[in-house]
Design a protein around this motif. Structure first.
Motif: not given
Length: 227
Positions: A130-134, A113-116, A144-149
């Motif tokens: 989760v693919d964090i977009k650079t 998933t893109s992580g968005a 979507r930084w809320e995904n990280l926790p």
């Protein structure tokens, strides 16, 4: 007594369908399951447009499949590992149900998933990659930084890096969010944009707690669709 409304067969059928670009058997080319024979279920559609995207053919088109038929096709290949990918698979809400059904069927399931999009409803048995977009992806604003926790040891975070600036940005994200303490962190060079050797040297020099990876499918089959 009032009659209870029930969904028609057509409505029930629509609720159990997903638009699929392709289903195929290959080797997993990346992440923790790299090298395992894996069935890939590629869903159609993606709201992002990363400049290096190698699956733009999955943005449109596709064919509607009943979830039961998807499970039958996956089972036909006779392997344990299944990867649900895209496009962005979570852009189809019924993907959540498909992931659960695949887990219930005994498969080892990963989600790319893109992580968005919110990953909180994904079955906990699924490995969420989760693919964090650079910045160089042109889609950094979609993270979507809320995904990280929400991520745990079974999950993975991936950065596709296009150059030194991307590397330094990703290095700071890993440190700021202590991602290496939460799950596996993968750094991968964008093909034809960043030398794999340069990336490897930077990781070693900085002693980063991340895993260098190159995508096996690109080395073996040069991004041929269905491989």
């Amino acid at each position: 007594m009032n009659a209870v409304a029930t969904p028609s067969k057509i409505e029930q059928s629509a609720a159990d369908r997903l638009k699929i670009t392709e289903i195929f058997l290959s080797l997993q080319g990346e992440a923790d399951a790299a090298g395992w024979p894996t069935v890939f279920v590629r869903l159609t559609g993606c709201p992002l447009r990363c400049q290096y995207c190698d699956t733009a053919y999955a943005f449109h088109g596709g064919t509607w499949w009943e979830i039961d038929d998807i499970l039958a096709e996956v089972a036909r290949h006779g392997v344990r590992h299944v990867c649900v990918t895209g496009g962005e698979p979570l852009s189809q809400k019924r993907c959540i149900g498909l992931l659960k059904r695949l887990c219930d069927a005994g498969h080892d399931v990963s989600l790319e998933t893109s992580g968005a999009i919110d990953v909180s409803q994904v079955d906990p048995r699924v490995s969420r990659v989760v693919d964090i977009k650079t910045p160089a992806s042109a889609e950094q604003h979609r993270n979507r930084w809320e995904n990280l926790p929400l991520l745990a040891a079974r999950d993975q975070v991936k950065f596709v890096l296009c150059g030194r600036q991307d590397y330094e940005w990703a290095r700071e994200v890993v440190r700021e969010h202590a991602l290496d303490r939460r799950c596996a962190v993968l750094f991968s060079p964008s093909k034809d944009e960043l030398s794999p050797r340069d990336l490897a040297d930077w990781i070693v020099e900085d002693r980063l707690p991340v895993r260098f990876q190159m995508q096996l499918h690109k080395l073996l089959w040069n991004d041929e669709p269905g491989r």
